[in-house]
Write a protein that holds these residues in place. Structure first.
Motif, PDB file in Angstrom:
ATOM      1  N   SER A  80       0.835  -1.209   0.000  1.00 59.95           N
ATOM      2  CA  SER A  80       0.000   0.000   0.000  1.00 59.95           C
ATOM      3  C   SER A  80       0.863   1.250   0.000  1.00 59.95           C
ATOM      4  CB  SER A  80      -0.921   0.019   1.224  1.00 59.95           C
ATOM      5  OG  SER A  80      -1.808  -1.053   1.199  1.00 59.95           O
ATOM      6  N   PHE A  81       1.905   1.253   0.816  1.00 58.16           N
ATOM      7  CA  PHE A  81       2.792   2.409   0.879  1.00 58.16           C
ATOM      8  C   PHE A  81       3.499   2.628  -0.455  1.00 58.16           C
ATOM      9  CE2 PHE A  81       6.934   4.359   1.713  1.00 58.16           C
ATOM     10  CZ  PHE A  81       6.508   5.547   2.273  1.00 58.16           C
ATOM     11  N   LYS A  82       3.962   1.545  -1.071  1.00 61.36           N
ATOM     12  CA  LYS A  82       4.630   1.674  -2.368  1.00 61.36           C
ATOM     13  C   LYS A  82       3.671   2.229  -3.415  1.00 61.36           C
ATOM     14  CE  LYS A  82       8.140  -1.907  -1.825  1.00 61.36           C
ATOM     15  NZ  LYS A  82       8.612  -3.221  -2.286  1.00 61.36           N
ATOM     16  N   LEU A  83       2.453   1.726  -3.420  1.00 59.23           N
ATOM     17  CA  LEU A  83       1.461   2.213  -4.374  1.00 59.23           C
ATOM     18  C   LEU A  83       1.157   3.687  -4.120  1.00 59.23           C
ATOM     19  CD1 LEU A  83      -0.430   1.545  -6.696  1.00 59.23           C
ATOM     20  CD2 LEU A  83      -2.133   0.832  -5.015  1.00 59.23           C
ATOM     21  N   PHE A  84       1.005   4.054  -2.856  1.00 54.79           N
ATOM     22  CA  PHE A  84       0.762   5.447  -2.497  1.00 54.79           C
ATOM     23  C   PHE A  84       1.921   6.325  -2.953  1.00 54.79           C
ATOM     24  CE2 PHE A  84       1.516   8.879   0.580  1.00 54.79           C
ATOM     25  CZ  PHE A  84       0.358   9.627   0.392  1.00 54.79           C
ATOM     26  N   SER A  85       3.132   5.881  -2.675  1.00 49.77           N
ATOM     27  CA  SER A  85       4.315   6.659  -3.059  1.00 49.77           C
ATOM     28  C   SER A  85       4.409   6.809  -4.568  1.00 49.77           C
ATOM     29  CB  SER A  85       5.587   5.995  -2.528  1.00 49.77           C
ATOM     30  OG  SER A  85       5.562   5.955  -1.124  1.00 49.77           O
ATOM     31  N   LYS A  86       4.131   5.755  -5.285  1.00 50.60           N
ATOM     32  CA  LYS A  86       4.188   5.792  -6.748  1.00 50.60           C
ATOM     33  C   LYS A  86       3.133   6.753  -7.289  1.00 50.60           C
ATOM     34  CE  LYS A  86       3.952   2.745 -10.748  1.00 50.60           C
ATOM     35  NZ  LYS A  86       3.738   1.354 -11.194  1.00 50.60           N
TER      36      LYS A  86
END
Length: 94
Positions: A80-86
């Motif tokens: 989720s964090f990676k998707l948010f950051s992307k």
């Protein structure tokens, strides 16, 4: 089982008797009655050792499931964090 083996069983520690009970029951397929006769222990000792083993196995299984659930939760949080950051990075460039 010969007389010498019977004498050896009399001098086993409680933990060793429990290990032998577990081995005889689960690995060698002996019945509780056969274990009582072979190890010269009471039926209550056999029952208690088997119950203790089952409880330990259940506790280990529950612990493993909880660990897997925690790992799954953590990996979902990371994803989720990676998707948010992307998404955040992409929106800056648009």
């Amino acid at each position: 089982m010969n007389l010498y083996s019977n004498r050896q069983c009399m001098y086993l520690s409680k933990e060793e008797k429990e290990r032998r009970i577990i081995d005889l029951y689960y690995n060698q397929g002996k019945t509780s009655r056969e274990i009582v006769e072979e190890l010269r222990v009471s039926p209550n000792n056999v029952s208690a050792a088997l119950k203790k083993h089952e409880e330990e196995e259940n506790a280990a299984a529950v612990s493993k499931i909880k660990h897997e659930q925690q790992e799954n939760k953590t990996s979902k949080q990371v994803a989720s964090f990676k998707l948010f950051s992307k998404t955040r990075t992409l929106s800056k460039w648009q």
